[in-house]
Scaffold this motif. Structure first.
Motif, PDB file in Angstrom:
ATOM      1  N   UNK A 193       0.868  -1.188   0.000  1.00  0.00           N
ATOM      2  CA  UNK A 193       0.000   0.000   0.000  1.00  0.00           C
ATOM      3  C   UNK A 193       0.904   1.237   0.000  1.00  0.00           C
ATOM      4  N   UNK A 229       1.638   5.028   4.140  1.00  0.00           N
ATOM      5  CA  UNK A 229       2.462   4.495   5.229  1.00  0.00           C
ATOM      6  C   UNK A 229       1.623   4.129   6.445  1.00  0.00           C
ATOM      7  N   UNK A 230       0.643   4.954   6.778  1.00  0.00           N
ATOM      8  CA  UNK A 230      -0.171   4.718   7.973  1.00  0.00           C
ATOM      9  C   UNK A 230      -0.999   3.429   7.837  1.00  0.00           C
ATOM     10  N   UNK A 231      -1.404   3.146   6.607  1.00  0.00           N
ATOM     11  CA  UNK A 231      -2.154   1.908   6.350  1.00  0.00           C
ATOM     12  C   UNK A 231      -1.244   0.707   6.594  1.00  0.00           C
ATOM     13  N   UNK A 266       1.519   0.472   8.360  1.00  0.00           N
ATOM     14  CA  UNK A 266       1.941   0.308   9.753  1.00  0.00           C
ATOM     15  C   UNK A 266       0.790  -0.196  10.629  1.00  0.00           C
ATOM     16  N   UNK A 267      -0.369   0.428  10.487  1.00  0.00           N
ATOM     17  CA  UNK A 267      -1.478   0.022  11.366  1.00  0.00           C
ATOM     18  C   UNK A 267      -1.930  -1.404  11.079  1.00  0.00           C
ATOM     19  N   UNK A 268      -2.051  -1.734   9.808  1.00  0.00           N
ATOM     20  CA  UNK A 268      -2.477  -3.093   9.460  1.00  0.00           C
ATOM     21  C   UNK A 268      -1.388  -4.102   9.838  1.00  0.00           C
ATOM     22  N   UNK A 282       0.799  -3.853  12.293  1.00  0.00           N
ATOM     23  CA  UNK A 282       0.770  -4.080  13.744  1.00  0.00           C
ATOM     24  C   UNK A 282      -0.375  -4.999  14.136  1.00  0.00           C
ATOM     25  N   UNK A 283      -1.519  -4.752  13.515  1.00  0.00           N
ATOM     26  CA  UNK A 283      -2.703  -5.556  13.838  1.00  0.00           C
ATOM     27  C   UNK A 283      -2.467  -7.034  13.487  1.00  0.00           C
ATOM     28  N   UNK A 319      -7.375  -4.840  -1.831  1.00  0.00           N
ATOM     29  CA  UNK A 319      -8.023  -3.871  -0.931  1.00  0.00           C
ATOM     30  C   UNK A 319      -8.371  -2.653  -1.775  1.00  0.00           C
ATOM     31  N   UNK A 376     -12.248  -0.997   1.833  1.00  0.00           N
ATOM     32  CA  UNK A 376     -11.760  -0.237   2.992  1.00  0.00           C
ATOM     33  C   UNK A 376     -12.825   0.742   3.510  1.00  0.00           C
ATOM     34  N   UNK A 401      -3.341   4.395  15.489  1.00  0.00           N
ATOM     35  CA  UNK A 401      -1.913   4.435  15.143  1.00  0.00           C
ATOM     36  C   UNK A 401      -1.349   5.836  15.399  1.00  0.00           C
ATOM     37  N   UNK A 459       1.521   7.213  18.030  1.00  0.00           N
ATOM     38  CA  UNK A 459       2.642   8.064  17.590  1.00  0.00           C
ATOM     39  C   UNK A 459       2.743   9.327  18.460  1.00  0.00           C
ATOM     40  N   UNK A 466      -8.548   2.181  12.647  1.00  0.00           N
ATOM     41  CA  UNK A 466      -7.332   2.388  11.857  1.00  0.00           C
ATOM     42  C   UNK A 466      -7.812   2.763  10.459  1.00  0.00           C
ATOM     43  N   UNK A 467      -6.924   3.245   9.608  1.00  0.00           N
ATOM     44  CA  UNK A 467      -7.402   3.624   8.275  1.00  0.00           C
ATOM     45  C   UNK A 467      -8.077   2.461   7.542  1.00  0.00           C
ATOM     46  N   UNK A 468      -7.773   1.265   7.973  1.00  0.00           N
ATOM     47  CA  UNK A 468      -8.256   0.123   7.194  1.00  0.00           C
ATOM     48  C   UNK A 468      -9.287  -0.727   7.922  1.00  0.00           C
ATOM     49  N   UNK A 469      -9.350  -0.566   9.260  1.00  0.00           N
ATOM     50  CA  UNK A 469     -10.321  -1.354  10.034  1.00  0.00           C
ATOM     51  C   UNK A 469     -11.406  -0.440  10.587  1.00  0.00           C
ATOM     52  N   UNK A 529      -1.487  -1.817  19.905  1.00  0.00           N
ATOM     53  CA  UNK A 529      -0.225  -1.891  20.645  1.00  0.00           C
ATOM     54  C   UNK A 529       0.937  -2.070  19.687  1.00  0.00           C
ATOM     55  N   UNK A 584       3.800  -4.394  19.056  1.00  0.00           N
ATOM     56  CA  UNK A 584       4.200  -5.729  19.503  1.00  0.00           C
ATOM     57  C   UNK A 584       5.689  -5.685  19.856  1.00  0.00           C
TER      58      UNK A 584
END
Lengths: 449, 182
Positions: free
Chosen positions: A12, A15-17, A19-21, A23-24, A83, A106, B59, B63, B86-89, B96, B98
């Motif tokens: 993607x 960047x925020x997408x 990183x967040x995905x 981490x999840x 996506x 999304x 997220x 930060x 989150x932008x996607x969920x 967190x 990890x």
């Protein structure tokens, strides 16, 4: 199904997408790789392995669909989940046609992604299992698994490979225990039908009243006790191979029924009205002399010729020379691999007995004899006294025509029984130790190793 | 109580009731065997607001915490009373790093009232404590557990949160001990 440890690449440009995905997914135990563009993703795939790719549809320079097409060409095993922020039927259909596993709009529900990843992993596990099972079929039933170095068996192996490619009916003849079913399985495993069922049916073991029902099945209520409808062996073998063993034992009525199916490839279940068509390759076997039975009117001539399109005659074990020893050693290895018993092999004398015996029960009898010896042996070497009595006694009888031969055998057996304890053996034989030493020397009796 | 105390801090983001913070503090101290200080509250950063979705980006909150956190505590748990995503969920109960230092939980979807049910203060506080222990577990490198009764079990609904216990299963407890030895 455990999805932990799946390697997932997120592609993607935001960047925020990523990183967040990422981490999840890490929280779920997945190994995550992040790529900011299609080009970066393709470069990463050159030296990294991934199971699932979460691919954004709309990216600058190289679009998600372009990346998808390249991934499906170079790494078809990767399951791609598209996506998109813009749900449109056209793009979704396009992505699926190009090989995407599914697509997500999304933002999506966490549960939705979890379920989708689980489904992909289950599919991949099934695909891997499928490959492994196919390999096992080839390993288990290929001609490589059948021991045979003698010229007759080598000719048979070549014949198996030749006939496997065709759909011709094959008749395998040979004494009981020569491995007819193994050859039938090898024909099946070498044919295009190898991933379809191999269905064996032993006609000799079936009462005459059950043959028809067993082969063709029956409808519910067709006869007393037919509580449920049942598919017969012909239907079960559809697309594969039906192995009809002991066809010499078929009753005249069953011969007529079978002939009709072989001629028309169609039959009707007992009590049914609808004709069932099947695509079945027939391999038949018998230990009886069918030609003689035809002459005597016990077997239909037309059925005999239906079966006897290609015939393979298996030699009895006694005519297979060194194969006997090869087979014995193979069986021993197989038994040893299933247990922790550290058996090294056979003594020379045991091998001589195995080689010299005429094995009327053929390979099956040999396998049983080796298993018996394997069970009773306490040391690392199977000796003659571990072999079944009938095999040893046959050997002794054949060799024990003179008084000297009888004496030699008797001394050898007592020595074996006492573990070559000379004092004990001499006592059992009621002779002194010196006399026993002299007789051992005279008859050249050697301790088995 | 697990051995090997390391400092944990609770960072209220916006106004959070003291009794709730105390309940979370007690749980963290009990489960992790650490001192769990409550830091002065911070405002939720505007940058994390997603107007189109009327939610905050978890997220971006993490930060923000990274930038504004005090240096001392080994781990910091943010607690906020806004809806996170989150932008996607579409939503998250928490988020967190990890094996990292920061985690955040949202109280919004833990209230029974959010599902049209009558308020239940004790149940709500229990859910908050569970969410806190769970998210902080990730900062120790723990992943989701397959056991439904383990605190590290992953659930996308509060019903799942209610089913799990406020403790680690033996396997996750062992992993936590290993992580704290490092």
């Amino acid at each position: 199904m455990d999805t932990v440890g799946t390697r997932i690449m997120i592609v993607d440009d935001e960047e925020i997408v990523r990183v967040s995905l990422g981490n999840w997914l890490k929280e779920d135990g997945h190994e995550v790789m992040l790529a900011a563009s299609g080009l970066e993703a393709l470069q990463m795939l050159e030296d990294r392995i991934c199971d699932i790719m979460l691919l954004d549809l709309k990216m600058p320079r190289m679009s998600g669909l372009e990346v998808l097409a390249k991934v499906k060409t170079s790494k078809p095993g990767i399951q791609v989940l598209m996506m998109t922020a813009y749900a449109s039927v056209e793009t979704a259909v396009d992505a699926m046609q190009k090989g995407a596993y599914d697509y997500l709009v999304k933002p999506f529900e966490p549960e939705e992604l979890k379920i989708l990843i689980k489904r992909v992993m289950e599919k991949q596990a099934l695909q891997q299992e499928n490959v492994a099972l196919k390999q096992r079929i080839e390993d288990a039933f290929g001609t490589d698994e059948i021991v045979g170095e003698c010229p007759a068996m080598k000719t048979i192996f070549q014949l198996v490979r030749d006939v496997a490619a065709s759909n011709s009916t094959v008749l395998i003849t040979g004494e009981s225990g020569t491995g007819k079913e193994l050859i039938a399985k090898a024909i099946h495993a070498n044919s295009d039908r190898k991933y379809m069922p191999f269905v064996p049916v032993s006609l000799g073991a079936l009462p005459e009243t059950l043959v028809e029902s067993e082969l063709f099945g029956h409808q519910k209520g067709a006869f007393t006790g037919a509580t449920y409808a049942r598919r017969g062996r012909f239907e079960l073998a559809d697309g594969g191979t039906l192995f009809l063993d002991e066809i010499g034992d078929l009753s005249p009525k069953a011969q007529v029924d079978l002939l009709r199916v072989l001629q028309e490839s169609k039959f009707t279940r007992i009590g049914g009205t609808r004709e069932v068509s099947v695509d079945v390759r027939i391999v038949a076997a018998t230990n009886r002399d069918l030609r003689q039975m035809v002459k005597e009117g016990q077997f239909r001539e037309d059925l005999f010729y239906r079966f006897n399109v290609v015939s393979i005659e298996l030699p009895p074990l006694r005519e297979r020379g060194d194969d006997i020893v090869l087979l014995a050693q193979r069986f021993l290895r197989e038994f040893a691999s299933k247990t922790n018993k550290p058996i090294k092999g056979f003594s020379n004398e045991a091998l001589a007995i195995i080689r010299g015996y005429d094995w009327p029960g053929n390979v099956r009898e040999l396998e049983n004899a080796v298993e018996r010896a394997f069970v009773v042996v306490k040391g690392e070497v199977i000796k003659s006294n571990h072999l079944p009595f009938n095999i040893r006694s046959r050997e002794e009888q054949a060799d024990s025509r003179s008084l000297k031969a009888v004496e030699k055998h008797h001394i050898r057996r007592v020595l074996a029984e006492t573990g070559w304890n000379i004092s004990q053996a001499a006592k059992a034989l009621e002779i002194d130790r010196v006399t026993l030493y002299n007789k051992i020397k005279k008859y050249d009796i050697q301790e088995e190793t | 109580m697990l051995a090997g105390a390391n400092d944990i801090a609770i960072q209220p983001l916006g106004a959070i009731r003291p009794e709730l913070l105390a309940r979370i503090q007690a749980s963290l101290q009990n489960i992790y065997g650490s001192t769990a200080a409550i830091l002065p509250p911070l405002k939720i950063p505007r940058e994390a607001w997603i107007a189109a979705r009327q939610q905050y980006d978890s997220t971006k909150i993490i930060r923000f915490m990274t930038r504004s956190a005090p240096a001392a505590p080994e781990r910091i748990l943010g607690v906020c009373d806004v809806d996170l995503c989150t932008p996607i969920l579409t939503f998250v109960f928490g988020a967190a790093e990890v094996g990292g230092r920061f985690a955040v939980i949202s109280l919004q979807r833990l209230r029974p009232e959010a599902y049209g049910l009558p308020a239940d203060r004790l149940l709500f506080m229990q859910r908050c404590a569970k969410a806190a222990v769970h998210e902080l577990g990730h900062t120790f490198g723990l992943r989701h557990c397959y056991r439904y009764d383990c605190i590290m079990f992953s659930c996308c609904s509060v019903e799942g949160t209610d089913l799990k216990q406020e403790r680690f299963c033996p396997r996750c407890a062992e992993k936590l001990r290993d992580a704290r030895k490092c």
